[in-house]
Design an enzyme around this catalytic site. Structure first.
Site, PDB file in Angstrom:
ATOM      1  N   SER A 162     -30.193  14.490  10.021  1.00  0.00           N
ATOM      2  CA  SER A 162     -29.120  14.224  10.974  1.00  0.00           C
ATOM      3  C   SER A 162     -29.633  14.278  12.400  1.00  0.00           C
ATOM      4  O   SER A 162     -30.577  14.995  12.701  1.00  0.00           O
ATOM      5  CB  SER A 162     -27.998  15.244  10.818  1.00  0.00           C
ATOM      6  OG  SER A 162     -27.008  14.993  11.794  1.00  0.00           O
ATOM      7  N   LYS A 189     -25.641  16.826   3.534  1.00  0.00           N
ATOM      8  CA  LYS A 189     -25.659  15.881   4.661  1.00  0.00           C
ATOM      9  C   LYS A 189     -24.359  15.074   4.689  1.00  0.00           C
ATOM     10  O   LYS A 189     -23.791  14.804   5.752  1.00  0.00           O
ATOM     11  CB  LYS A 189     -26.870  14.948   4.550  1.00  0.00           C
ATOM     12  CG  LYS A 189     -26.859  13.755   5.513  1.00  0.00           C
ATOM     13  CD  LYS A 189     -26.915  14.209   6.960  1.00  0.00           C
ATOM     14  CE  LYS A 189     -27.021  13.155   8.029  1.00  0.00           C
ATOM     15  NZ  LYS A 189     -26.666  11.809   7.846  1.00  0.00           N
ATOM     16  N   HIS A 204     -21.677  17.250   6.018  1.00  0.00           N
ATOM     17  CA  HIS A 204     -21.907  17.327   7.469  1.00  0.00           C
ATOM     18  C   HIS A 204     -21.238  16.138   8.161  1.00  0.00           C
ATOM     19  O   HIS A 204     -20.532  16.290   9.144  1.00  0.00           O
ATOM     20  CB  HIS A 204     -23.408  17.354   7.762  1.00  0.00           C
ATOM     21  CG  HIS A 204     -23.755  17.024   9.186  1.00  0.00           C
ATOM     22  ND1 HIS A 204     -23.749  15.716   9.660  1.00  0.00           N
ATOM     23  CD2 HIS A 204     -24.074  17.796  10.237  1.00  0.00           C
ATOM     24  CE1 HIS A 204     -24.051  15.728  10.949  1.00  0.00           C
ATOM     25  NE2 HIS A 204     -24.262  16.974  11.322  1.00  0.00           N
ATOM     26  N   ASN A 205     -21.467  14.954   7.631  1.00  0.00           N
ATOM     27  CA  ASN A 205     -20.872  13.756   8.246  1.00  0.00           C
ATOM     28  C   ASN A 205     -19.352  13.776   8.138  1.00  0.00           C
ATOM     29  O   ASN A 205     -18.657  13.348   9.063  1.00  0.00           O
ATOM     30  CB  ASN A 205     -21.426  12.493   7.599  1.00  0.00           C
ATOM     31  CG  ASN A 205     -22.847  12.197   8.029  1.00  0.00           C
ATOM     32  OD1 ASN A 205     -23.602  13.107   8.361  1.00  0.00           O
ATOM     33  ND2 ASN A 205     -23.228  10.939   8.024  1.00  0.00           N
ATOM     34  N   GLU A 245     -18.098  15.962  10.711  1.00  0.00           N
ATOM     35  CA  GLU A 245     -18.248  15.231  11.978  1.00  0.00           C
ATOM     36  C   GLU A 245     -17.044  14.305  12.209  1.00  0.00           C
ATOM     37  O   GLU A 245     -16.497  14.255  13.310  1.00  0.00           O
ATOM     38  CB  GLU A 245     -19.562  14.446  11.900  1.00  0.00           C
ATOM     39  CG  GLU A 245     -19.847  13.474  13.012  1.00  0.00           C
ATOM     40  CD  GLU A 245     -21.096  12.622  12.673  1.00  0.00           C
ATOM     41  OE1 GLU A 245     -22.128  13.195  12.274  1.00  0.00           O
ATOM     42  OE2 GLU A 245     -21.020  11.388  12.789  1.00  0.00           O
TER      43      GLU A 245
HETATM   44  P1  NBP Z   1     -32.243   0.359   8.357  1.00  0.00           P
HETATM   45  O1  NBP Z   1     -31.195   1.075   7.586  1.00  0.00           O
HETATM   46  O2  NBP Z   1     -31.823  -0.695   9.280  1.00  0.00           O
HETATM   47  O3  NBP Z   1     -33.312  -0.227   7.316  1.00  0.00           O
HETATM   48  C1  NBP Z   1     -34.399  -1.024   7.770  1.00  0.00           C
HETATM   49  C2  NBP Z   1     -35.643  -0.684   6.996  1.00  0.00           C
HETATM   50  O4  NBP Z   1     -35.438  -0.877   5.580  1.00  0.00           O
HETATM   51  C3  NBP Z   1     -36.781  -1.592   7.391  1.00  0.00           C
HETATM   52  O5  NBP Z   1     -37.971  -0.837   7.389  1.00  0.00           O
HETATM   53  C4  NBP Z   1     -36.783  -2.628   6.269  1.00  0.00           C
HETATM   54  O6  NBP Z   1     -38.005  -3.261   6.091  1.00  0.00           O
HETATM   55  C5  NBP Z   1     -36.471  -1.746   5.097  1.00  0.00           C
HETATM   56  N1  NBP Z   1     -36.079  -2.460   3.891  1.00  0.00           N
HETATM   57  C6  NBP Z   1     -34.945  -3.161   3.606  1.00  0.00           C
HETATM   58 BR1  NBP Z   1     -33.589  -3.436   4.806  1.00  0.00          BR
HETATM   59  N2  NBP Z   1     -34.919  -3.678   2.396  1.00  0.00           N
HETATM   60  C7  NBP Z   1     -36.083  -3.304   1.824  1.00  0.00           C
HETATM   61  C8  NBP Z   1     -36.658  -3.525   0.558  1.00  0.00           C
HETATM   62  N3  NBP Z   1     -36.010  -4.203  -0.391  1.00  0.00           N
HETATM   63  N4  NBP Z   1     -37.873  -3.007   0.313  1.00  0.00           N
HETATM   64  C9  NBP Z   1     -38.524  -2.316   1.262  1.00  0.00           C
HETATM   65  N5  NBP Z   1     -38.029  -2.059   2.489  1.00  0.00           N
HETATM   66  C10 NBP Z   1     -36.819  -2.544   2.766  1.00  0.00           C
HETATM   67  O7  NBP Z   1     -33.145   1.425   9.149  1.00  0.00           O
HETATM   68  P2  NBP Z   1     -32.723   2.699  10.028  1.00  0.00           P
HETATM   69  O8  NBP Z   1     -31.579   2.424  10.910  1.00  0.00           O
HETATM   70  O9  NBP Z   1     -33.998   3.187  10.590  1.00  0.00           O
HETATM   71  O10 NBP Z   1     -32.213   3.758   8.923  1.00  0.00           O
HETATM   72  C11 NBP Z   1     -33.009   4.180   7.853  1.00  0.00           C
HETATM   73  C12 NBP Z   1     -32.236   5.137   6.988  1.00  0.00           C
HETATM   74  O11 NBP Z   1     -31.877   6.264   7.762  1.00  0.00           O
HETATM   75  C13 NBP Z   1     -30.938   4.590   6.418  1.00  0.00           C
HETATM   76  O12 NBP Z   1     -30.767   5.066   5.113  1.00  0.00           O
HETATM   77  C14 NBP Z   1     -29.889   5.167   7.321  1.00  0.00           C
HETATM   78  O13 NBP Z   1     -28.635   5.294   6.695  1.00  0.00           O
HETATM   79  C15 NBP Z   1     -30.500   6.511   7.632  1.00  0.00           C
HETATM   80  N6  NBP Z   1     -30.036   7.129   8.860  1.00  0.00           N
HETATM   81  C16 NBP Z   1     -29.892   6.429   9.999  1.00  0.00           C
HETATM   82  C17 NBP Z   1     -29.476   7.017  11.163  1.00  0.00           C
HETATM   83  C18 NBP Z   1     -29.348   6.245  12.427  1.00  0.00           C
HETATM   84  O14 NBP Z   1     -28.912   6.823  13.427  1.00  0.00           O
HETATM   85  N7  NBP Z   1     -29.712   4.971  12.452  1.00  0.00           N
HETATM   86  C19 NBP Z   1     -29.234   8.373  11.173  1.00  0.00           C
HETATM   87  C20 NBP Z   1     -29.406   9.102  10.026  1.00  0.00           C
HETATM   88  C21 NBP Z   1     -29.815   8.469   8.879  1.00  0.00           C
HETATM   89  P3  NBP Z   1     -38.341  -4.626   6.916  1.00  0.00           P
HETATM   90  O15 NBP Z   1     -38.805  -4.163   8.266  1.00  0.00           O
HETATM   91  O16 NBP Z   1     -39.423  -5.261   6.137  1.00  0.00           O
HETATM   92  O17 NBP Z   1     -37.081  -5.423   6.975  1.00  0.00           O
END
Ligand code: NBP
Length: 474
Positions: free
Chosen positions: A128, A182, A185-186, A189
């Protein structure tokens, strides 16, 4: 040299986690489905630490010391399964796959069981704090086996947020426990945000304060017992002026709240466990109501109260602070009860006080208040409800008169305050000596012969409603 940890999935979250590990002196193996992101990370941030980028999964795995620790940070769902399918065959007994995305705990349980068969540790980990947290220190909630935590824990603790030198990271419990916590937690939130929004609405609609004035009120509250990240950012949002129109920022935003789904998951899980998380549910439903413009437009001319209905009174501001604090305590009490119920259901043995401890920094609900929750569970590990702990009991009983005035004012003036009202109803429900549930049992027995228990003797009974109305033993 081999890497101590690897990250696959280098979008914003994965990139920042990788940089965080590197900044703490760990050599980090890097991989992403498309190599562009990997290259970009090394080009932009390579100077921050030691990285080993790989284009192929095979090279990535080979660049890791054993037992291998592979953090998966991809879009939750199918992508996670795709990555697991790609990496599991390349790993060896004792290696760890750490899913740090927002997976549903049931998926984590399924994946953990499948990988255990292959001799691999699957560690569903809640992270988080968003992008900033991932880079500067998130709150980390790892599940999975104890054994995996021995090897992985120190690395995660290293990059987590710290409070008085103590990491905001602890082994939550086996398999899906980390992702479950987690999720809750959300959910909490969501409830916290809804309650703050209701406080704002009352101060504005009943109290007649401008957003800028309310920002100052929240700033003041942030110095007191409500002190928290969410109160702090609320003040920031409220004092913002739109550059284009000169209006308060909050007035130029469409009033339809969106959601990604973890709040909804929390409520779904609570329904399955039979735990009344009414605060979280109200907040999910309030977002859903706001997000339905068709029904809202159709209902816009429903009559409201007459203009002369009860005013807010001189103490509105102080009353709203009390109502907010009391309702917040209820929302947290419910969330922690849900964690305790899931822990019992799945045999996770979660220490609720430790959850409060690791939420004190790095995550969205970080707040002073969590210290008191930790203390409450340290004192009484099987506390049936936070509401009966001395500190919270005092706070709620001290607040209740004001809380009732606020809920009454909202109802009289036609301001929706589902969070405040349902929290109060929950409080009154819990403390009731007799609930009308007895009547419901009677209704159930009448139409369905579902039987009832008596207050004066053991056993199950049924009344012959359709015949002589005599009671029989069921
Ligand atoms: P995203 O959720 O936008 O995912 C993008 C990533 O997933 C890229 O690296 C992409 O690779 C990869 N990917 C996908 Br889409 N399909 C794939 C596949 N079939 N095989 C391999 N790789 C694949 O990224 P994020 O916003 O960094 O979030 C990542 C995780 O963290 C999520 O589960 C999200 O819920 C969680 N999270 C996010 C936050 C936040 O604030 N954003 C906070 C807490 C948790 P590519 O580059 O090749 O397309």
């Amino acid at each position: 040299e081999k890497a101590q940890i690897g990250v696959t999935g280098l979008a914003v979250m994965g990139r920042n986690l990788a940089r965080n590990f590197a900044r703490h002196g760990h050599t980090v193996a890097l991989h992403n489905r498309s190599y562009g992101r990997t290259k970009e990370l090394v080009e932009e941030y390579g100077h921050e630490g030691s990285f080993i980028p790989s284009e192929s999964a095979e090279d990535f795995v080979a660049s890791l010391e054993r037992p291998r620790r592979v953090v998966i940070m991809v879009k939750a769902g199918k992508a996670t399964d795709a990555v697991i399918d790609e990496f599991a065959p390349l790993l060896e007994k004792g290696d760890m796959l750490i899913d740090a995305g927002n997976a549903h705990f049931a998926d984590t349980r399924r994946r953990e069981a499948a990988l255990k068969e292959m001799g691999l540790h699957f560690v569903g980990t809640g992270v988080s704090g968003g992008e900033e947290g991932a880079l500067h220190g998130p709150s980390i909630m790892p599940g999975g086996s104890k054994e995996s935590y021995e090897s992985l824990g120190p690395l995660l603790e290293d990059i987590s947020a710290k409070v008085d030198g103590e990491p905001c990271c602890v082994h939550v419990g086996p398999d899906g426990a980390g992702h479950f916590v987690k999720m809750v937690h959300n959910g909490i939130e969501y409830a916290d945000m809804q309650l703050i929004a209701e406080a704002y609405d009352l101060l504005r609609s009943v109290g007649g304060h401008s957003p800028a004035e309310i920002a100052e009120i929240f700033k003041g509250w942030n110095e007191g017992r409500l002190g928290s990240y969410l109160i702090e950012i609320t003040a920031e949002v409220l004092k913002q002026t739109d550059a284009e129109t000169g209006k308060p920022f909050v007035d130029i935003v469409v009033d339809q709240a969106e959601q990604k789904g973890t709040g909804r998951w929390t409520v779904q899980a609570a329904l399955d466990l039979g735990v009344p998380v009414s605060g979280i549910a109200e907040s999910v439903f309030a977002r859903a109501l706001s997000g339905d413009p068709k029904v809202r437009a159709a209902a816009a001319n429903l009559p409201g109260p007459s203009a002369t209905a009860g005013a807010g009174g001189d103490n509105l501001q102080a009353d709203v602070e009390q109502a907010l604090f009391a309702s917040k305590i209820v929302a947290y009490a419910q969330g922690f009860q849900q964690i305790q119920a899931a822990s019992a259901e799945y045999g996770w043995d979660i220490d609720p006080g430790a959850m409060a401890k690791i939420w004190r920094d790095g995550c969205i609900i970080r707040a002073k208040f969590l210290d008191f929750i930790k203390q409450a569970f340290d004192k009484t590990p099987d506390l049936p409800s936070l509401l009966v702990d001395d500190y919270f009991l005092d706070a709620v009983s001290g607040a209740q008169e004001a809380w009732r005035r606020v809920v009454a004012t909202a109802a009289q003036q036609g301001i929706p305050a589902p969070g405040f009202a349902s929290a109060l109803a929950y409080y009154d429900g819990l403390r009731a000596k007799r609930l009308p549930a007895a009547l419901i049992q009677g209704q159930r027995d009448f139409f369905g012969a579902h039987t009832y228990r008596r207050v004066d003797k053991d056993g199950s009974f049924h009344t012959m409603w359709g015949a002589d109305r005599n009671e029989v033993t069921a």
